[in-house]
Motif scaffolding. Structure first.
Motif, mmCIF file in Angstrom:
data_model
loop_
_atom_site.group_PDB
_atom_site.id
_atom_site.type_symbol
_atom_site.label_atom_id
_atom_site.label_comp_id
_atom_site.label_asym_id
_atom_site.label_seq_id
_atom_site.Cartn_x
_atom_site.Cartn_y
_atom_site.Cartn_z
ATOM 1 N N PRO A 291 60.611 91.247 46.779
ATOM 2 C CA PRO A 291 60.765 89.903 46.192
ATOM 3 C C PRO A 291 59.452 89.142 46.015
ATOM 4 C CG PRO A 291 62.391 90.247 47.909
ATOM 5 C CD PRO A 291 61.454 91.400 47.961
ATOM 6 N N LEU A 292 58.385 89.546 46.701
ATOM 7 C CA LEU A 292 57.092 88.875 46.523
ATOM 8 C C LEU A 292 56.474 89.384 45.220
ATOM 9 C CD1 LEU A 292 55.755 89.379 50.138
ATOM 10 C CD2 LEU A 292 56.442 87.208 49.163
ATOM 11 N N GLU A 293 56.689 88.604 44.132
ATOM 12 C CA GLU A 293 56.312 89.107 42.804
ATOM 13 C C GLU A 293 54.815 89.394 42.695
ATOM 14 O OE1 GLU A 293 57.963 88.040 39.314
ATOM 15 O OE2 GLU A 293 59.810 88.861 40.199
ATOM 16 N N GLN A 294 53.993 88.463 43.267
ATOM 17 C CA GLN A 294 52.547 88.608 43.086
ATOM 18 C C GLN A 294 52.005 89.832 43.812
ATOM 19 O OE1 GLN A 294 54.028 86.619 45.168
ATOM 20 N NE2 GLN A 294 52.727 85.907 46.822
ATOM 21 N N MET A 295 52.756 90.357 44.781
ATOM 22 C CA MET A 295 52.278 91.497 45.557
ATOM 23 C C MET A 295 52.582 92.824 44.856
ATOM 24 S SD MET A 295 51.118 90.015 48.329
ATOM 25 C CE MET A 295 51.360 88.665 49.468
ATOM 26 N N ALA A 296 53.515 92.807 43.910
ATOM 27 C CA ALA A 296 53.792 93.976 43.061
ATOM 28 C C ALA A 296 54.257 95.194 43.846
ATOM 29 C CB ALA A 296 52.565 94.344 42.226
ATOM 30 N N TYR A 297 54.890 94.962 45.007
ATOM 31 C CA TYR A 297 55.419 96.104 45.759
ATOM 32 C C TYR A 297 56.636 96.647 45.012
ATOM 33 C CZ TYR A 297 57.389 98.953 49.458
ATOM 34 O OH TYR A 297 57.894 99.997 50.187
ATOM 35 N N GLY A 298 56.675 97.942 44.842
ATOM 36 C CA GLY A 298 57.771 98.543 44.090
ATOM 37 C C GLY A 298 57.409 98.725 42.626
ATOM 38 N N ARG A 299 56.494 97.878 42.139
ATOM 39 C CA ARG A 299 56.052 98.007 40.746
ATOM 40 C C ARG A 299 54.959 99.068 40.646
ATOM 41 N NH1 ARG A 299 53.582 93.352 38.042
ATOM 42 N NH2 ARG A 299 54.137 92.219 39.929
ATOM 43 N N TYR A 300 54.007 98.997 41.537
ATOM 44 C CA TYR A 300 52.925 99.988 41.550
ATOM 45 C C TYR A 300 53.063 100.852 42.794
ATOM 46 C CZ TYR A 300 50.971 96.420 38.486
ATOM 47 O OH TYR A 300 50.797 95.512 37.519
ATOM 48 N N GLU A 301 52.922 102.171 42.632
ATOM 49 C CA GLU A 301 53.095 103.062 43.785
ATOM 50 C C GLU A 301 51.981 102.880 44.813
ATOM 51 O OE1 GLU A 301 53.196 103.904 40.678
ATOM 52 O OE2 GLU A 301 54.586 105.548 40.257
ATOM 53 N N ASN A 302 50.798 102.453 44.354
ATOM 54 C CA ASN A 302 49.717 102.326 45.329
ATOM 55 C C ASN A 302 49.678 100.979 46.039
ATOM 56 O OD1 ASN A 302 49.054 101.647 42.758
ATOM 57 N ND2 ASN A 302 46.920 102.273 42.899
ATOM 58 N N VAL A 303 50.760 100.217 45.977
ATOM 59 C CA VAL A 303 50.945 99.102 46.905
ATOM 60 C C VAL A 303 51.952 99.586 47.938
ATOM 61 C CG1 VAL A 303 51.675 96.719 47.165
ATOM 62 C CG2 VAL A 303 50.505 97.436 45.101
ATOM 63 N N ILE A 304 51.498 99.732 49.191
ATOM 64 C CA ILE A 304 52.380 100.324 50.215
ATOM 65 C C ILE A 304 52.516 99.359 51.388
ATOM 66 C CG2 ILE A 304 51.811 102.691 49.575
ATOM 67 C CD1 ILE A 304 49.940 102.831 51.954
ATOM 68 N N THR A 305 53.378 99.697 52.317
ATOM 69 C CA THR A 305 53.539 98.857 53.511
ATOM 70 C C THR A 305 52.867 99.519 54.703
ATOM 71 O OG1 THR A 305 55.586 99.901 54.196
ATOM 72 C CG2 THR A 305 55.789 98.046 52.700
ATOM 73 N N GLN A 306 52.778 98.771 55.810
ATOM 74 C CA GLN A 306 52.123 99.287 57.015
ATOM 75 C C GLN A 306 52.808 100.555 57.520
ATOM 76 O OE1 GLN A 306 49.391 98.459 58.447
ATOM 77 N NE2 GLN A 306 48.943 96.364 57.838
ATOM 78 N N LEU A 307 54.151 100.596 57.438
ATOM 79 C CA LEU A 307 54.862 101.759 57.956
ATOM 80 C C LEU A 307 54.536 103.001 57.119
ATOM 81 C CD1 LEU A 307 56.750 102.306 60.269
ATOM 82 C CD2 LEU A 307 58.680 102.009 58.741
ATOM 83 N N GLU A 308 54.426 102.793 55.812
ATOM 84 C CA GLU A 308 54.061 103.927 54.956
ATOM 85 C C GLU A 308 52.637 104.390 55.264
ATOM 86 O OE1 GLU A 308 56.779 101.979 51.522
ATOM 87 O OE2 GLU A 308 54.876 102.796 50.848
ATOM 88 N N LEU A 309 51.755 103.417 55.525
ATOM 89 C CA LEU A 309 50.384 103.778 55.904
ATOM 90 C C LEU A 309 50.394 104.569 57.215
ATOM 91 C CD1 LEU A 309 47.324 103.508 55.441
ATOM 92 C CD2 LEU A 309 47.386 101.418 56.767
ATOM 93 N N ALA A 310 51.263 104.153 58.142
ATOM 94 C CA ALA A 310 51.353 104.859 59.424
ATOM 95 C C ALA A 310 51.763 106.316 59.205
ATOM 96 C CB ALA A 310 52.347 104.164 60.351
ATOM 97 N N ARG A 311 52.630 106.559 58.224
ATOM 98 C CA ARG A 311 53.030 107.940 57.939
ATOM 99 C C ARG A 311 51.830 108.738 57.405
ATOM 100 N NH1 ARG A 311 55.229 109.431 61.088
ATOM 101 N NH2 ARG A 311 55.843 111.338 60.094
ATOM 102 N N PHE A 312 50.997 108.084 56.587
ATOM 103 C CA PHE A 312 49.786 108.764 56.104
ATOM 104 C C PHE A 312 48.848 109.071 57.257
ATOM 105 C CE2 PHE A 312 50.625 106.923 51.791
ATOM 106 C CZ PHE A 312 50.582 108.121 51.101
ATOM 107 N N LEU A 313 48.734 108.109 58.212
ATOM 108 C CA LEU A 313 47.750 108.249 59.281
ATOM 109 C C LEU A 313 48.215 109.201 60.378
ATOM 110 C CD1 LEU A 313 46.713 104.521 59.637
ATOM 111 C CD2 LEU A 313 45.284 106.348 58.776
ATOM 112 N N ASP A 314 49.521 109.496 60.431
ATOM 113 C CA ASP A 314 50.040 110.352 61.495
ATOM 114 C C ASP A 314 49.524 111.785 61.312
ATOM 115 O OD1 ASP A 314 51.435 111.746 63.352
ATOM 116 O OD2 ASP A 314 53.409 110.988 62.786
ATOM 117 N N PRO A 315 48.841 112.333 62.314
ATOM 118 C CA PRO A 315 48.315 113.696 62.174
ATOM 119 C C PRO A 315 49.407 114.733 61.920
ATOM 120 C CG PRO A 315 47.519 112.671 64.184
ATOM 121 C CD PRO A 315 48.531 111.748 63.613
#
Lengths: 684, 435
Positions: free
Chosen positions: B209-233
């Motif tokens: 719902p935060l329009e200016q943040m464009a989450y869901g519109r662009y794939e390279n806007v992610i959330t902390q939890l998604e980042l945590a999945r990237f960072l998990d060895p």
């Protein structure tokens, strides 16, 4: 009466001798045990029934590799029996040459410890300790009172308070602001409860002189107005609480400079209305000097005070670098803002006080070359929160560590934030870190639970790993005493004096404290201390047989011996197994109790027997389960690396690697790196 | 069935309470909606304040028993405790308190795979269908028969039966141990207990719902939890941070704190713990040589955690006090053009970033309203089960025998959870003794 029996299900994969040994050991500890293979058949079931009836077993522990086999029918068949099923003998495949001996030792220990834990914990009143068991709580603040009330259900409690009054900070009206009525009610109810319990002894105006003895059996000496006392304690809880810091220069000589607590006092007594020459102040500046160690409680009081003052029509400015109002305190912050509180992000440059005039504060805000001048009537300073000064002496007496902020240190701050690092001593409430009252009550309950669990346990006969001392070899150097994180080693004088006539002392193991990490044995310069069941001879024999077998096999490639700590690192290896990653065929793993067990000579032995490389897999130094082991392991590896070239090896042939369970890839990459460097040096 | 305690939620808090109670000889039912236990900590990987594995459990009683015990969450398999009964894939249908007893019933979806499964993975290879992997925040796909994650407890495959109607059961014939049975039926369980623990935890809000943040519109806007999945060895990328648009390694990352929290339009409270893990993630990104900018309103790091800020400053993390004004993607280079409002200097800053990480507000679980209705439990204005005032301890509720533990009560880190677990266990033991 609970009676525990142990049944070993299928024993495939175990040498027959081991099974006999396990049963013997268990029987020698008065635990009925029997092997009943293939529990599915009717015949075995009858045998099991007979075993249960004969020994009147109410709790059955079954060790079996096929958990599902047992789970599918046993609960229905024996509904009156309390079942515990241990997945035994599931050996990791990477230990290709069976390390069955130490593995079975572990299995026995697991069974025994489980047995002891169940027996001791099933009853709510601790069976053995109760008559003489008592808890000493140091500090009679809200945390101390809560702990005393909770623990008096089970134990005798001695409550030692430094001042003449119970209740600590909470009883002082000043810091109970803004909800003092509710807090007074809470405190009154707690104190009333405290009074009706007859197994709580309260000592006021008491000063602790000395604490001696071993965990589970401390002796505390203290004095109060009636003279010196000596009491026994099974466990100690430190709940000495925290206090607000003093005002330091340049604020101390200024008029109308005060701390949050002092302001709270003026607000409650109404003196605020005549603070500035008989009139209420018009403008107050709050200065936050401790933005780099923010505590919820400090901002909680600050924001409440600001709201109170704004409602009285007094202007409030808050000067800080960072507003700390986590979670619901955001609502307070929002309210303060909406009432007109000014937040200034910056720092105080200068403070002037012209005679009898208002103060003049010069403030540097973070925009370049921007300075604000304010003329407040009053300055309120947030000073650092710290433990009460007497805590420092207490911690010295108890030989405990402190944080940099001088609060009581807790080594497992993530998992067990009430433990102090010394067995039998716990911390509860604000002595660990400043907390609001609900949080303090939580922390006090948590430490009470830990004490309850600690005292209601029965010491299990530790047959697994334990250090022992060969007194004829011991030279009394005290190195082992220094590395033992559990204080399990004491130096005792011997009757035989040494050749030059000076009195000789030798190390002695306090068996109830030894955890079997082996850090002492790798530090001992004469080899006098050895880890029973994992001594040098055993380790050398293990290496010799292992490398003998490897030489017979036909696999080619550099032989790498992994010495894996049985804690996090072994878990990481299991994870690798699950993920199906193939390790080099010439990598062989040996489980060790702790990286600290491995000394220089243990690292050189595999190389001497023909291995190409040795890697010590250990937990990170901050999360070592034995506190010093990982560090000692690294020192041994570094020392060995320095001497390797002189004795004809290469530096890279001995390595240490920190792994944790969540990062198993590191395990693999470390092995591959070593294989690569060995291959490279062979080519050149 | 009768138990001493029912625990709703098999996250770290629920499991921990279950183990402590089981050690004390209480019979416990642990109810979890997912096919595996462990909850959020499984997804986070490494946690503050010790920067180690989240799956470490408190050693408590075992710690003093002569050593040799690992205190790993997954090694201490909950299945091995005879007096914990684990109900995974359970959907609560009824929950009430009557005559000082709690009664609960749930429908348990079948796993379709029995305990004979030894996780060889042959079934996964032959499964013809793919779907999004929820455990990895839909970053990758998984088959319909799957192991939720490497460490999953119970360590058994599970079938996502709703999506696999048309296949003729190739997995059944592929299983060498005949562990798969696709004709299993859901089971309904009814239990009573004297005490109930709510440990339902929290979840990350979806910031679209935060329009200016464009989450869901662009794939390279992610959330902390998604980042945590990237960072998990052990995660899908093995610890590498890749641009979700083109799988290239990332060079520039912007972490925007307070997305939706402290915002009157969405969630007016501060989520409390996200600054700390945001900074922790920034440090991990720096370790991988990635440039990090953090855009913050205030840094809410309690006490000792301020060290994360000092470390981040030392390692050249760029801090901007302000908020994200807008995010736009360059259609050619796929870079994100970000404009920040610097509220200190009152100016606008333009940045080019590969990935923007949002830090969404933390909110209670979906069914918290249902819990409060069926149990008469009030929640505060934040939606979490906490209360005002000092008359009770934080984990106690107005309903006797009902306790709330962990992040169901307020967003909290593992240290606070550990404190609460110990405190709640003693509370329950006392309650069971008294009643």
């Amino acid at each position: 009466m609970t009676s525990v029996g142990i049944v070993l299900g299928s024993t495939r994969g175990m040498p027959a001798l081991d099974v006999v040994k396990i049963i013997q050991v268990l029987n020698s500890h008065d635990i009925p045990a029997q092997v009943i293979p293939d529990l599915r058949t009717e015949k075995s079931n009858q045998e099991l029934e007979g075993f249960i009836a004969k020994n009147r077993i109410t709790h059955l522990i079954i060790g079996t590799p096929d958990r599902s086999e047992v789970l599918s029918f046993l609960p229905q068949r024996f509904p009156q029996i309390f079942l515990t099923i241990l997945p035994l003998f599931e050996q990791p495949q990477t230990a290709r040459i069976a390390d069955s001996e130490s593995f079975n030792q572990k299995a026995i220990h697991l069974l025994l410890a489980e047995h002891a834990a169940i027996i001791s914990n099933k009853k709510l009143t601790p069976p053995e300790f109760l008559p003489e068991s008592s808890v000493t709580i140091i500090g009679g603040g809200v945390a101390g009172i809560e702990e005393a009330i909770l623990l008096s259900e089970f134990f005798t409690v001695n409550l030692i308070e430094r001042t003449g009054q119970l209740g600590g900070n909470t009883a002082l009206k000043k810091i109970a602001y803004p909800n003092q009525e509710e807090i007074a009610k809470l405190l009154k109810a707690k104190l009333e409860l405290l009074c009706i319990k007859d197994n709580i002894n309260i000592f006021l105006n008491a000063n602790i002189l000395d604490v001696s003895g071993n965990p589970g059996d401390f002796v505390i000496k203290f004095s109060n107005s009636e003279g010196p006392h000596e009491i026994k304690a099974g466990a100690i809880i430190i709940s000495t609480g925290f206090r607000e810091g003093q005002i330091n220069p340049p604020f101390d000589d200024q008029p109308n400079c005060m701390t949050n607590e002092q302001l709270g006092g003026y607000l409650l007594s109404g003196e605020i209305n005549s603070l500035v020459e008989g009139n209420p102040p018009k403008r107050i500046l709050f200065v936050d000097l401790v933005y780099n160690e923010p505590y919820e409680i400090q901002w909680f009081y600050l924001l409440h005070q600001v709201i109170h003052l704004l409602k009285m029509g007094i202007d409030c400015h808050i000067l800080t670098k960072n507003v700390h109002a986590p979670y619901k305190h955001e609502y307070l912050y929002r309210e303060a803002r909406s009432l007109g509180a000014q937040i200034i992000i910056g720092s105080l440059l200068d403070l002037d006080h012209e005679s009898r005039g208002p103060l003049l504060a010069t403030i540097d805000i973070d925009i370049p070359n921007s300075i604000i001048r304010l003329e407040p009537d009053c300055i309120v300073i947030s000073t650092p929160l710290g433990p009460i000064p007497e805590t420092e002496d207490l911690l010295k007496i108890l030989a405990l560590k402190r944080y940099e902020s001088s609060f009581v240190f807790s080594p497992y701050s993530k998992l067990n934030p009430t433990w102090t690092g010394r067995e039998g001593i716990f911390v509860g409430g604000g002595a660990w870190r400043p907390m609001t009252i609900p949080e303090t009550l939580s922390h006090a309950s948590a430490s009470a639970f830990q004490v309850y669990q600690y005292l209601s346990r029965k010491l299990s006969p530790s047959i697994n790993l334990m250090a022992r001392v060969d007194e004829s070899l011991c030279i009394g150097c005290e190195y082992c005493q220094r590395v033992c994180a559990f204080r399990a080693i004491e130096m005792i004088p011997t009757n035989n004096s040494s050749s030059d006539g000076t009195e000789k002392q030798v190390a002695s193991i306090i068996k109830s404290l030894c955890k079997g990490c082996g850090n002492c044995s790798s530090t001992c310069p004469t080899g006098a201390i050895q880890l029973q069941n994992f001594d040098r001879e055993y380790f050398f024999r293990k290496i010799e047989t292992l490398l003998g077998l490897i030489k017979e096999s036909t696999t080619e490639g550099p032989i790498i011996i992994g010495l894996t700590c049985q804690e996090c690192a072994a878990r990481s290896l299991e994870l690798l197994e699950k993920s199906g990653i193939e390790l080099p065929a010439t990598f062989y793993n040996l489980l060790i109790p702790c990286a600290g067990r491995i000394g220089v000579i243990d690292l050189l032995k595999p190389l001497a027997e023909g291995a190409d490389g040795v890697i010590v897999f250990k937990c990170p130094e901050t999360s070592c389960h034995y506190f010093t082991g990982s560090h000692l392991g690294r020192l041994a590896v570094e020392f060995t690396q320095n001497i390797l070239e002189e004795i004809g090896f290469q530096r890279y042939q001995v390595q240490a690697c920190d792994v944790i369970a969540a990062n198993s890839n590191r395990y693999e990459s470390c092995i591959n790196k070593m294989v690569f460097s060995i291959d490279q040096s062979r080519e050149s | 069935m009768e138990f001493d305690v029912i625990i709703i939620g098999g996250g770290i808090a629920g499991c921990h309470v279950a183990i402590e109670l089981a050690k004390m000889g209480k019979k416990v039912a642990l109810v979890e909606k997912n096919p595996h236990i462990g909850g959020l900590v499984n997804q986070i990987g490494l946690v503050y304040p010790t920067n180690d594995c989240a799956s470490c459990m408190s050693p408590t009683a075992f710690h003093y028993d002569g050593g040799g015990f690992r205190k790993c969450f997954f090694s201490m398999n909950l299945e091995q405790f005879g007096n914990i009964q684990l109900f995974t894939l359970a959907d609560l249908t009824n929950l009430k308190r009557e005559n000082s007893h709690f009664s609960a019933s749930w429908v348990q979806k079948p796993r379709y795979v029995s305990q004979d499964c030894d996780c060889c993975g042959l079934c996964e290879l032959v499964c013809p269908y793919e779907t999004e992997d929820e455990f990895n925040c839909s970053l990758i796909s998984r088959r319909l028969i799957y192991l939720p994650h490497l460490n999953a407890v119970p360590h058994t495959y599970v079938v996502d039966r709703e999506k696999c109607e048309t296949c003729e059961g190739v997995c059944v014939s592929s299983c060498p141990r005949h562990a798969i049975n696709l004709s299993e039926d859901p089971t309904t369980t009814e239990v009573t207990a004297r005490s109930l623990v709510i440990a339902t935890g929290l979840r990350e809000w979806n910031p679209s719902p935060l329009e200016q943040m464009a989450y869901g519109r662009y794939e390279n806007v992610i959330t902390q939890l998604e980042l945590a999945r990237f960072l998990d060895p052990n995660g899908p990328t093995g610890g590498l941070v890749l641009n979700p648009v083109n799988d290239y390694p990332v060079n520039e990352v912007l972490i925007g704190l307070c997305s939706g929290s402290r915002d009157e339009r969405y969630f007016d409270y501060c989520s409390g713990i996200c600054c700390t893990y945001g900074l922790k993630h920034a440090l991990y990104l720096r370790e991988r040589g990635i440039n990090v900018t953090i855009c913050y309103m205030d840094l809410r790091l309690e006490g000792q955690n301020w060290i994360y800020y000092e470390q981040a400053k030392e390692r050249d993390v760029n801090f901007v006090r302000g908020q994200i004004a807008f995010i736009e993607r360059d259609p050619g280079t796929l870079e994100l053009n970000v404009q920040l409002e610097d509220t200190l200097k009152a100016e606008l800053i333009d940045l080019k970033e590969d990935v923007v990480v949002l830090t969404p507000a933390l909110i209670p679980c979906e069914r918290s309203d249902w819990f409060s209705q069926s149990l008469g439990l009030t929640h505060s204005r934040t939606g979490f089960f906490d209360h005002e005032g000092y008359s009770r301890k934080p984990f106690e509720t107005e309903v006797p025998g009902l306790f709330v533990v962990g992040s169901a009560q307020a967003p909290m880190g593992l240290t606070k959870v550990s404190i609460q677990v110990d405190a709640v266990t003693l509370g329950i033991l006392k309650f069971l003794e008294d009643s």
